[in-house]
Motif scaffolding. Structure first.
Motif, PDB file in Angstrom:
ATOM      1  N   VAL A  41       0.760  -1.258   0.000  1.00 48.61           N
ATOM      2  CA  VAL A  41       0.000   0.000   0.000  1.00 48.61           C
ATOM      3  C   VAL A  41       0.791   1.310   0.000  1.00 48.61           C
ATOM      4  CG1 VAL A  41      -2.164  -0.875   0.924  1.00 48.61           C
ATOM      5  CG2 VAL A  41      -0.341  -0.157   2.503  1.00 48.61           C
ATOM      6  N   SER A  42       2.065   1.278   0.394  1.00 48.03           N
ATOM      7  CA  SER A  42       2.725   2.559   0.680  1.00 48.03           C
ATOM      8  C   SER A  42       2.714   3.588  -0.461  1.00 48.03           C
ATOM      9  CB  SER A  42       4.129   2.331   1.240  1.00 48.03           C
ATOM     10  OG  SER A  42       4.978   1.950   0.192  1.00 48.03           O
ATOM     11  N   PRO A  43       2.832   3.235  -1.751  1.00 46.05           N
ATOM     12  CA  PRO A  43       2.863   4.309  -2.744  1.00 46.05           C
ATOM     13  C   PRO A  43       1.497   4.917  -3.086  1.00 46.05           C
ATOM     14  CG  PRO A  43       3.414   2.158  -3.752  1.00 46.05           C
ATOM     15  CD  PRO A  43       3.046   1.901  -2.344  1.00 46.05           C
ATOM     16  N   TYR A  44       0.412   4.343  -2.622  1.00 44.25           N
ATOM     17  CA  TYR A  44      -0.898   4.719  -3.181  1.00 44.25           C
ATOM     18  C   TYR A  44      -1.604   5.849  -2.428  1.00 44.25           C
ATOM     19  CZ  TYR A  44      -0.079   0.601  -5.927  1.00 44.25           C
ATOM     20  OH  TYR A  44       0.486  -0.301  -6.785  1.00 44.25           O
ATOM     21  N   HIS A  45      -2.315   6.654  -3.222  1.00 47.01           N
ATOM     22  CA  HIS A  45      -3.124   7.740  -2.671  1.00 47.01           C
ATOM     23  C   HIS A  45      -4.570   7.298  -2.464  1.00 47.01           C
ATOM     24  CE1 HIS A  45       0.283   9.633  -4.761  1.00 47.01           C
ATOM     25  NE2 HIS A  45       0.273  10.416  -3.693  1.00 47.01           N
ATOM     26  N   ALA A  46      -4.976   6.259  -3.198  1.00 50.45           N
ATOM     27  CA  ALA A  46      -6.346   5.744  -3.076  1.00 50.45           C
ATOM     28  C   ALA A  46      -6.347   4.246  -3.291  1.00 50.45           C
ATOM     29  CB  ALA A  46      -7.256   6.427  -4.100  1.00 50.45           C
ATOM     30  N   LEU A  47      -7.251   3.569  -2.574  1.00 48.06           N
ATOM     31  CA  LEU A  47      -7.435   2.135  -2.778  1.00 48.06           C
ATOM     32  C   LEU A  47      -8.873   1.886  -3.179  1.00 48.06           C
ATOM     33  CD1 LEU A  47      -5.924   0.534   0.501  1.00 48.06           C
ATOM     34  CD2 LEU A  47      -4.739   0.933  -1.684  1.00 48.06           C
ATOM     35  N   LEU A  48      -9.067   1.034  -4.191  1.00 47.82           N
ATOM     36  CA  LEU A  48     -10.414   0.563  -4.508  1.00 47.82           C
ATOM     37  C   LEU A  48     -10.405  -0.916  -4.121  1.00 47.82           C
ATOM     38  CD1 LEU A  48     -12.454   1.355  -7.730  1.00 47.82           C
ATOM     39  CD2 LEU A  48     -12.911  -0.498  -6.167  1.00 47.82           C
ATOM     40  N   THR A  49     -11.076  -1.215  -3.009  1.00 45.12           N
ATOM     41  CA  THR A  49     -10.953  -2.542  -2.400  1.00 45.12           C
ATOM     42  C   THR A  49     -12.213  -3.383  -2.580  1.00 45.12           C
ATOM     43  OG1 THR A  49     -11.712  -1.498  -0.356  1.00 45.12           O
ATOM     44  CG2 THR A  49      -9.334  -1.830  -0.594  1.00 45.12           C
ATOM     45  N   CYS A  50     -12.055  -4.691  -2.362  1.00 47.95           N
ATOM     46  CA  CYS A  50     -13.193  -5.609  -2.326  1.00 47.95           C
ATOM     47  C   CYS A  50     -13.415  -6.053  -0.884  1.00 47.95           C
ATOM     48  CB  CYS A  50     -12.922  -6.822  -3.207  1.00 47.95           C
ATOM     49  SG  CYS A  50     -12.949  -6.395  -4.948  1.00 47.95           S
ATOM     50  N   LEU A  51     -14.597  -6.631  -0.633  1.00 51.82           N
ATOM     51  CA  LEU A  51     -14.938  -6.973   0.751  1.00 51.82           C
ATOM     52  C   LEU A  51     -14.065  -8.072   1.341  1.00 51.82           C
ATOM     53  CD1 LEU A  51     -16.827  -9.791   0.686  1.00 51.82           C
ATOM     54  CD2 LEU A  51     -18.426  -8.182  -0.328  1.00 51.82           C
ATOM     55  N   VAL A  59      -2.563  -2.227   8.008  1.00 49.47           N
ATOM     56  CA  VAL A  59      -2.487  -1.850   6.588  1.00 49.47           C
ATOM     57  C   VAL A  59      -2.481  -0.331   6.470  1.00 49.47           C
ATOM     58  CG1 VAL A  59      -3.791  -1.853   4.401  1.00 49.47           C
ATOM     59  CG2 VAL A  59      -3.518  -3.987   5.704  1.00 49.47           C
ATOM     60  N   LEU A  60      -3.392   0.326   7.188  1.00 50.16           N
ATOM     61  CA  LEU A  60      -3.508   1.784   7.073  1.00 50.16           C
ATOM     62  C   LEU A  60      -2.249   2.484   7.589  1.00 50.16           C
ATOM     63  CD1 LEU A  60      -7.245   2.009   8.158  1.00 50.16           C
ATOM     64  CD2 LEU A  60      -6.353   2.398   5.853  1.00 50.16           C
ATOM     65  N   GLU A  61      -1.634   1.895   8.623  1.00 45.80           N
ATOM     66  CA  GLU A  61      -0.400   2.500   9.162  1.00 45.80           C
ATOM     67  C   GLU A  61       0.760   2.418   8.186  1.00 45.80           C
ATOM     68  OE1 GLU A  61       0.032   0.621  12.966  1.00 45.80           O
ATOM     69  OE2 GLU A  61      -1.316   2.067  13.929  1.00 45.80           O
ATOM     70  N   ALA A  62       0.654   1.483   7.241  1.00 49.17           N
ATOM     71  CA  ALA A  62       1.731   1.324   6.250  1.00 49.17           C
ATOM     72  C   ALA A  62       1.472   2.148   4.990  1.00 49.17           C
ATOM     73  CB  ALA A  62       1.867  -0.153   5.887  1.00 49.17           C
ATOM     74  N   ALA A  63       0.476   3.042   5.048  1.00 50.16           N
ATOM     75  CA  ALA A  63       0.069   3.783   3.854  1.00 50.16           C
ATOM     76  C   ALA A  63       0.135   5.290   4.093  1.00 50.16           C
ATOM     77  CB  ALA A  63      -1.353   3.367   3.467  1.00 50.16           C
ATOM     78  N   PRO A  64       1.339   5.861   4.113  1.00 49.20           N
ATOM     79  CA  PRO A  64       1.474   7.283   4.472  1.00 49.20           C
ATOM     80  C   PRO A  64       0.815   8.238   3.473  1.00 49.20           C
ATOM     81  CG  PRO A  64       3.564   6.392   3.633  1.00 49.20           C
ATOM     82  CD  PRO A  64       2.635   5.228   3.798  1.00 49.20           C
ATOM     83  N   ASN A  65       0.633   7.802   2.237  1.00 47.71           N
ATOM     84  CA  ASN A  65       0.063   8.703   1.220  1.00 47.71           C
ATOM     85  C   ASN A  65      -1.451   8.577   1.065  1.00 47.71           C
ATOM     86  OD1 ASN A  65       2.644   9.688   0.339  1.00 47.71           O
ATOM     87  ND2 ASN A  65       2.975   7.639  -0.510  1.00 47.71           N
ATOM     88  N   LEU A  66      -2.010   7.589   1.748  1.00 51.27           N
ATOM     89  CA  LEU A  66      -3.403   7.218   1.473  1.00 51.27           C
ATOM     90  C   LEU A  66      -4.400   8.287   1.922  1.00 51.27           C
ATOM     91  CD1 LEU A  66      -4.963   4.841   0.265  1.00 51.27           C
ATOM     92  CD2 LEU A  66      -5.151   3.871   2.558  1.00 51.27           C
ATOM     93  N   LYS A  67      -5.348   8.606   1.010  1.00 54.82           N
ATOM     94  CA  LYS A  67      -6.360   9.615   1.308  1.00 54.82           C
ATOM     95  C   LYS A  67      -7.758   9.012   1.381  1.00 54.82           C
ATOM     96  CE  LYS A  67      -3.801  13.057  -1.372  1.00 54.82           C
ATOM     97  NZ  LYS A  67      -3.347  13.887  -0.249  1.00 54.82           N
TER      98      LYS A  67
END
Ligand code: NAP
Ligand code: GLV
Ligand code: GLV
Length: 323
Positions: A41-51, A59-67
């Motif tokens: 996840v670290s390079p991504y600004h957005a995730l489109l996830t499945c259930l 996971v979220l702690e490893a995603a510094p760019n995530l919005k």
């Protein structure tokens, strides 16, 4: 901006994103594993996830760019919403566009179990149809019976409309009572106490989200309160029902039947359910029609686009919380 779509999706969602951002699409199942998702996840600004993707605190702690995390589902129990909130990451889902499809699926399960469609078809296909039979596959009449709905939100209400169309009366339980006008329109009676609903309904259909409060809401005690011919339908989330208790109740013929689209430990199905009588099992296909899945894809993508383009939270109707 970089977007990870965890697996290929139907519809235009990926195209909409790819025309604006650098999009990576995973392979089916790649990110059903927490540690693999965490590593990615670290390079991504957005995730489109499945259930099936566990979007945990880790996971979220490893995603510094995530919005933003936009879930290709209306249920979002796979996402740690509190952790996202704490990090200022938005969470979106796909409400409304799958309501009718999922209510159809719940009703299909009800008709399937109520009229023993699976067993009847099996008999025919196995070459044992020997003509019309006065005692053949005697099901139960829905007309005039009581449908009990737990979770009277979008899908619960769509189920209520179908029940009304089949001549059933509707009882429901929700934490918040609907307004009188909606109750009148749906001809639905509020039941404050879950036990009262469970013991009165001829058909119990589950439409609440999975939360700590609803986990095993239907346990052995409540299954024991059900009428001996009552049918239970679950198109919400597996863990709302104690599967072992349900399988035992079915094997002991303590309830009339069950129709399930969701399971406690998907994709595993409890072995006692597989052998239980009067039980119809579907592989989580509630929203699975082409039109719906296509709308879900566009909606999930549009939430990401709106947010990355700087729209205010209030202008994005799919957000599960506003900051
Ligand atoms: P919704 O509109 O949010 O409805 C959920 C309802 O449940 C709300 O009315 C809510 O009202 C009620 N609720 C919440 N906690 C409750 C509790 N403890 N006891 C009783 N009622 C409770 O959601 P929806 O769009 O109808 O979707 C419902 C669920 O269906 C989703 O969360 C998802 O898990 C599942 N789903 C499954 C499929 C599938 O493929 N099988 C497809 C779509 C959706 P109050 O908060 O006032 O109680
Ligand atoms: C499917 O299960 C959903 O929640 O959309
Ligand atoms: C059954 O097929 C009937 O005609 O009643």
């Amino acid at each position: 901006m970089r977007v990870l779509v965890t697996e290929p999706l139907p519809g235009k969602g990926i195209e909409l994103l790819s025309s604006r951002y650098e999009v990576t699409v995973g392979n089916r199942g790649d990110y059903d594993d927490e540690s693999r998702l965490r590593k990615a996840v670290s390079p991504y600004h957005a995730l489109l996830t499945c259930l099936s993707n566990p979007v945990t605190r880790n996971v979220l702690e490893a995603a510094p760019n995530l919005k933003i995390v936009s879930n290709y589902a209306v249920g979002y129990n796979n996402i740690d919403v509190e952790a996202a909130k704490g990090r200022g990451i938005l969470v979106a889902n796909t409400p409304d566009v799958l309501t009718e499809a999922t209510a159809d699926c719940a009703f299909a399960l009800l008709l399937g179990i109520g009229r023993q469609l699976r067993d009847a078809e099996d008999q025919l296909r196995s070459g044992n149809f020997d003509g019309w039979h006065p005692f053949g596959f005697l099901g139960t009449e829905l007309h005039g019976k009581k449908a009990g709905i737990i979770g009277m939100g979008r899908i619960g209400r769509a189920f209520a409309r179908r029940a009304q169309g089949f001549g059933m009366s509707v009882l429901y339980h929700n934490r918040t009572r609907l307004n009188r006008e909606t109750e009148t329109k749906l001809n639905a009676r509020y039941v404050d106490n879950v036990d009262d609903l469970v013991s009165t309904a001829d058909v119990l259909s589950i439409h609440c989200p999975l939360t700590p409060e609803t986990r095993h809401l239907i346990n052995n005690e409540r299954l024991s309160m059900m009428k001996p011919d009552a049918i239970i339908i679950n198109t919400a989330r597996g863990p709302v029902i104690d599967e072992q208790a349900l399988a035992t109740a079915l094997h002991d013929h303590r309830i009339g039947g069950a129709g399930l689209d969701v399971f406690e430990k998907e994709p595993e199905v409890h072995p006692d359910l597989l052998t239980a009588p009067n039980c119809m099992l579907l592989p989580h296909i509630g929203s699975a029609n082409r039109e719906t899945r296509s709308r879900m894809s566009a909606l999930a993508a549009s939430s990401i686009i709106s947010h990355l383009e700087g729209k205010s939270d209030h202008a994005i109707p799919t957000l599960v919380f506003q900051r």
